[in-house]
Design a protein around this motif. Sequence first.
Motif, PDB file in Angstrom:
ATOM      1  N   VAL A 128       0.845  -1.197   0.000  1.00 11.98           N
ATOM      2  CA  VAL A 128       0.000   0.000   0.000  1.00 11.98           C
ATOM      3  C   VAL A 128       0.881   1.249   0.000  1.00 11.98           C
ATOM      4  CG1 VAL A 128      -1.653   1.364   1.339  1.00 11.98           C
ATOM      5  CG2 VAL A 128      -1.982  -1.098   1.111  1.00 11.98           C
ATOM      6  N   LEU A 129       1.919   1.238   0.844  1.00  9.98           N
ATOM      7  CA  LEU A 129       2.855   2.368   0.888  1.00  9.98           C
ATOM      8  C   LEU A 129       3.625   2.515  -0.419  1.00  9.98           C
ATOM      9  CD1 LEU A 129       4.521   2.411   4.428  1.00  9.98           C
ATOM     10  CD2 LEU A 129       2.613   3.752   3.577  1.00  9.98           C
ATOM     11  N   LEU A 130       3.928   1.382  -1.050  1.00 10.27           N
ATOM     12  CA  LEU A 130       4.654   1.443  -2.320  1.00 10.27           C
ATOM     13  C   LEU A 130       3.829   2.155  -3.381  1.00 10.27           C
ATOM     14  CD1 LEU A 130       7.293   0.562  -3.700  1.00 10.27           C
ATOM     15  CD2 LEU A 130       6.116  -1.528  -4.419  1.00 10.27           C
ATOM     16  N   SER A 131       2.541   1.863  -3.431  1.00  9.38           N
ATOM     17  CA  SER A 131       1.666   2.565  -4.381  1.00  9.38           C
ATOM     18  C   SER A 131       1.602   4.049  -4.050  1.00  9.38           C
ATOM     19  CB  SER A 131       0.259   1.959  -4.357  1.00  9.38           C
ATOM     20  OG  SER A 131      -0.429   2.279  -3.162  1.00  9.38           O
ATOM     21  N   THR A 132       1.551   4.356  -2.752  1.00  9.89           N
ATOM     22  CA  THR A 132       1.538   5.758  -2.326  1.00  9.89           C
ATOM     23  C   THR A 132       2.827   6.455  -2.755  1.00  9.89           C
ATOM     24  OG1 THR A 132       0.221   5.127  -0.395  1.00  9.89           O
ATOM     25  CG2 THR A 132       1.224   7.305  -0.356  1.00  9.89           C
ATOM     26  N   SER A 133       3.946   5.738  -2.658  1.00  2.36           N
ATOM     27  CA  SER A 133       5.237   6.307  -3.046  1.00  2.36           C
ATOM     28  C   SER A 133       5.267   6.675  -4.518  1.00  2.36           C
ATOM     29  CB  SER A 133       6.355   5.299  -2.755  1.00  2.36           C
ATOM     30  OG  SER A 133       6.361   4.908  -1.409  1.00  2.36           O
ATOM     31  N   PHE A 134       4.743   5.793  -5.364  1.00  7.65           N
ATOM     32  CA  PHE A 134       4.719   6.056  -6.797  1.00  7.65           C
ATOM     33  C   PHE A 134       3.846   7.278  -7.115  1.00  7.65           C
ATOM     34  CE2 PHE A 134       6.100   1.548  -7.357  1.00  7.65           C
ATOM     35  CZ  PHE A 134       7.243   1.830  -8.095  1.00  7.65           C
ATOM     36  N   VAL A 135       2.708   7.381  -6.428  1.00 12.96           N
ATOM     37  CA  VAL A 135       1.832   8.530  -6.660  1.00 12.96           C
ATOM     38  C   VAL A 135       2.518   9.812  -6.206  1.00 12.96           C
ATOM     39  CG1 VAL A 135      -0.398   9.574  -6.124  1.00 12.96           C
ATOM     40  CG2 VAL A 135      -0.242   7.104  -6.456  1.00 12.96           C
ATOM     41  N   PHE A 136       3.218   9.742  -5.053  1.00 13.88           N
ATOM     42  CA  PHE A 136       3.983  10.893  -4.576  1.00 13.88           C
ATOM     43  C   PHE A 136       5.049  11.293  -5.587  1.00 13.88           C
ATOM     44  CE2 PHE A 136       2.687  10.502  -0.017  1.00 13.88           C
ATOM     45  CZ  PHE A 136       2.430  11.842   0.182  1.00 13.88           C
ATOM     46  N   LEU A 137       5.721  10.292  -6.155  1.00 12.97           N
ATOM     47  CA  LEU A 137       6.776  10.562  -7.123  1.00 12.97           C
ATOM     48  C   LEU A 137       6.205  11.240  -8.366  1.00 12.97           C
ATOM     49  CD1 LEU A 137       9.755  10.277  -7.892  1.00 12.97           C
ATOM     50  CD2 LEU A 137       9.227   8.003  -8.817  1.00 12.97           C
ATOM     51  N   LEU A 138       5.064  10.753  -8.845  1.00 12.50           N
ATOM     52  CA  LEU A 138       4.417  11.373 -10.005  1.00 12.50           C
ATOM     53  C   LEU A 138       4.003  12.807  -9.683  1.00 12.50           C
ATOM     54  CD1 LEU A 138       2.167   8.419 -11.266  1.00 12.50           C
ATOM     55  CD2 LEU A 138       4.264   9.300 -12.330  1.00 12.50           C
ATOM     56  N   LEU A 139       3.505  13.013  -8.468  1.00 14.00           N
ATOM     57  CA  LEU A 139       3.115  14.357  -8.044  1.00 14.00           C
ATOM     58  C   LEU A 139       4.331  15.276  -7.990  1.00 14.00           C
ATOM     59  CD1 LEU A 139       0.797  16.176  -6.948  1.00 14.00           C
ATOM     60  CD2 LEU A 139       1.480  15.461  -4.661  1.00 14.00           C
ATOM     61  N   TYR A 140       5.455  14.742  -7.498  1.00 14.78           N
ATOM     62  CA  TYR A 140       6.676  15.541  -7.410  1.00 14.78           C
ATOM     63  C   TYR A 140       7.157  15.938  -8.809  1.00 14.78           C
ATOM     64  CZ  TYR A 140      11.456  16.917  -6.350  1.00 14.78           C
ATOM     65  OH  TYR A 140      12.627  17.623  -6.230  1.00 14.78           O
ATOM     66  N   ILE A 141       7.127  14.984  -9.749  1.00 13.38           N
ATOM     67  CA  ILE A 141       7.554  15.268 -11.127  1.00 13.38           C
ATOM     68  C   ILE A 141       6.637  16.302 -11.767  1.00 13.38           C
ATOM     69  CG2 ILE A 141       7.824  14.280 -13.425  1.00 13.38           C
ATOM     70  CD1 ILE A 141       8.628  11.651 -12.047  1.00 13.38           C
ATOM     71  N   ALA A 142       5.309  16.143 -11.537  1.00 10.35           N
ATOM     72  CA  ALA A 142       4.350  17.097 -12.088  1.00 10.35           C
ATOM     73  C   ALA A 142       4.567  18.487 -11.496  1.00 10.35           C
ATOM     74  CB  ALA A 142       2.920  16.626 -11.806  1.00 10.35           C
ATOM     75  N   GLY A 143       4.842  18.531 -10.169  1.00 12.07           N
ATOM     76  CA  GLY A 143       5.111  19.813  -9.522  1.00 12.07           C
ATOM     77  C   GLY A 143       6.387  20.450 -10.021  1.00 12.07           C
ATOM     78  N   PHE A 144       7.391  19.614 -10.306  1.00 13.71           N
ATOM     79  CA  PHE A 144       8.656  20.107 -10.843  1.00 13.71           C
ATOM     80  C   PHE A 144       8.439  20.756 -12.207  1.00 13.71           C
ATOM     81  CE2 PHE A 144      12.652  19.629 -13.157  1.00 13.71           C
ATOM     82  CZ  PHE A 144      13.559  20.137 -12.245  1.00 13.71           C
ATOM     83  N   LYS A 145       7.658  20.090 -13.079  1.00 14.03           N
ATOM     84  CA  LYS A 145       7.368  20.639 -14.407  1.00 14.03           C
ATOM     85  C   LYS A 145       6.551  21.921 -14.300  1.00 14.03           C
ATOM     86  CE  LYS A 145       9.426  17.478 -16.826  1.00 14.03           C
ATOM     87  NZ  LYS A 145      10.644  17.830 -17.622  1.00 14.03           N
ATOM     88  N   LEU A 146       5.604  21.925 -13.352  1.00 13.58           N
ATOM     89  CA  LEU A 146       4.789  23.125 -13.157  1.00 13.58           C
ATOM     90  C   LEU A 146       5.641  24.270 -12.634  1.00 13.58           C
ATOM     91  CD1 LEU A 146       1.910  24.276 -13.285  1.00 13.58           C
ATOM     92  CD2 LEU A 146       1.573  23.481 -10.932  1.00 13.58           C
ATOM     93  N   GLY A 147       6.631  23.921 -11.777  1.00 13.61           N
ATOM     94  CA  GLY A 147       7.539  24.939 -11.252  1.00 13.61           C
ATOM     95  C   GLY A 147       8.370  25.600 -12.344  1.00 13.61           C
ATOM     96  N   GLU A 148       8.670  24.846 -13.410  1.00 17.61           N
ATOM     97  CA  GLU A 148       9.406  25.427 -14.541  1.00 17.61           C
ATOM     98  C   GLU A 148       8.523  26.382 -15.331  1.00 17.61           C
ATOM     99  OE1 GLU A 148      10.702  22.013 -16.722  1.00 17.61           O
ATOM    100  OE2 GLU A 148      12.550  21.781 -15.548  1.00 17.61           O
ATOM    101  N   ILE A 149       7.211  26.045 -15.378  1.00 15.63           N
ATOM    102  CA  ILE A 149       6.275  26.899 -16.105  1.00 15.63           C
ATOM    103  C   ILE A 149       5.935  28.148 -15.299  1.00 15.63           C
ATOM    104  CG2 ILE A 149       3.955  27.013 -17.119  1.00 15.63           C
ATOM    105  CD1 ILE A 149       4.139  23.981 -17.547  1.00 15.63           C
ATOM    106  N   ALA A 150       5.777  27.962 -13.973  1.00 14.60           N
ATOM    107  CA  ALA A 150       5.404  29.083 -13.096  1.00 14.60           C
ATOM    108  C   ALA A 150       6.481  29.282 -12.044  1.00 14.60           C
ATOM    109  CB  ALA A 150       4.043  28.806 -12.449  1.00 14.60           C
ATOM    110  N   PRO A 151       7.634  29.813 -12.396  1.00 14.47           N
ATOM    111  CA  PRO A 151       8.717  30.021 -11.423  1.00 14.47           C
ATOM    112  C   PRO A 151       8.325  31.053 -10.367  1.00 14.47           C
ATOM    113  CG  PRO A 151       9.208  31.143 -13.495  1.00 14.47           C
ATOM    114  CD  PRO A 151       7.983  30.315 -13.740  1.00 14.47           C
TER     115      PRO A 151
END
Length: 268
Positions: free
Chosen positions: A165-188
């Motif tokens: 269950v935690l492993l699935s949560t980790s993957f979702v967190f990782l995807l969220l982090y990557i999405a936030g990173f890309k959004l941070g490049e768009i909206a610095p």
Amino acid sequence: NRHIIVDLGAQPYLTVTVQTFIGAFVLIIIGGKGTKSLESLKHPHTWLYSALQIFMNMGTVASFVYITSTQSMLLQRVNIIAGLIIGLIVLGRKINRYDFMGMAIIGCGIGTILSGLSLESAIGGMIAVLFAAFCHIGRTHVAERHAVGGDVNTFSEHCRFVGYVLLSTSFVFLLLYIAGFKLGEIAPGVHWLPTSENSLTKNQLIVMTFVGLILTPVAKYCFFKSAKHLKTENFLVLTAYIPVITLAVQRVASYIGFLPSLDFSIQD
């Protein structure tokens, strides 16, 4: 987590992602090979729990911007009131006079804490806390009713179940982090979004690893075990004692210099 994020300057998404990944692998290794592995990973309850866990963590982390960790834990006791109301309306569970007395006491406590804050801190902190509290109620209900979790019996099975269950949560967190990173490049300039400057420091990684190896596995194992046997409303009431433990740990940590010195007032 407040020490890692506020004092050590770690990125919140990255902090939770690293800790959850480490905690998941610790539980999976302890559980070893056997049943309740793929069943846990594939079940919809697992992914619903993961989403609610992520949103709850985001709300809790956001509250640290306005209030201390102890104040956040205390204010999140509003989840007891909300949990009882949701249980009454949605699940048809009864509320007795002692529940009303308890809700009144909790309401007075929340009012006392908010009265000692500035208007900005009170509004911002309470909005974040309410969001986290409702997510906490939701994830506790999911943990209580998880189809796979309800069928585990041994210690190893429970470790494997919680680990995946935690492993699935980790993957979702990782995807969220990557999405936030890309959004941070768009909206610095948006301070809560991850950027290329959010690389891990040695001190951050040491504390994250400690939390991931020891605290996360124990906390999550106990959470699922308690939610299953106690039921959501009783579990939320018992977790009302968490702020007392949080305050004690925070006081000890400040005494040894791990956290900034705390002022203990009559209001506290």
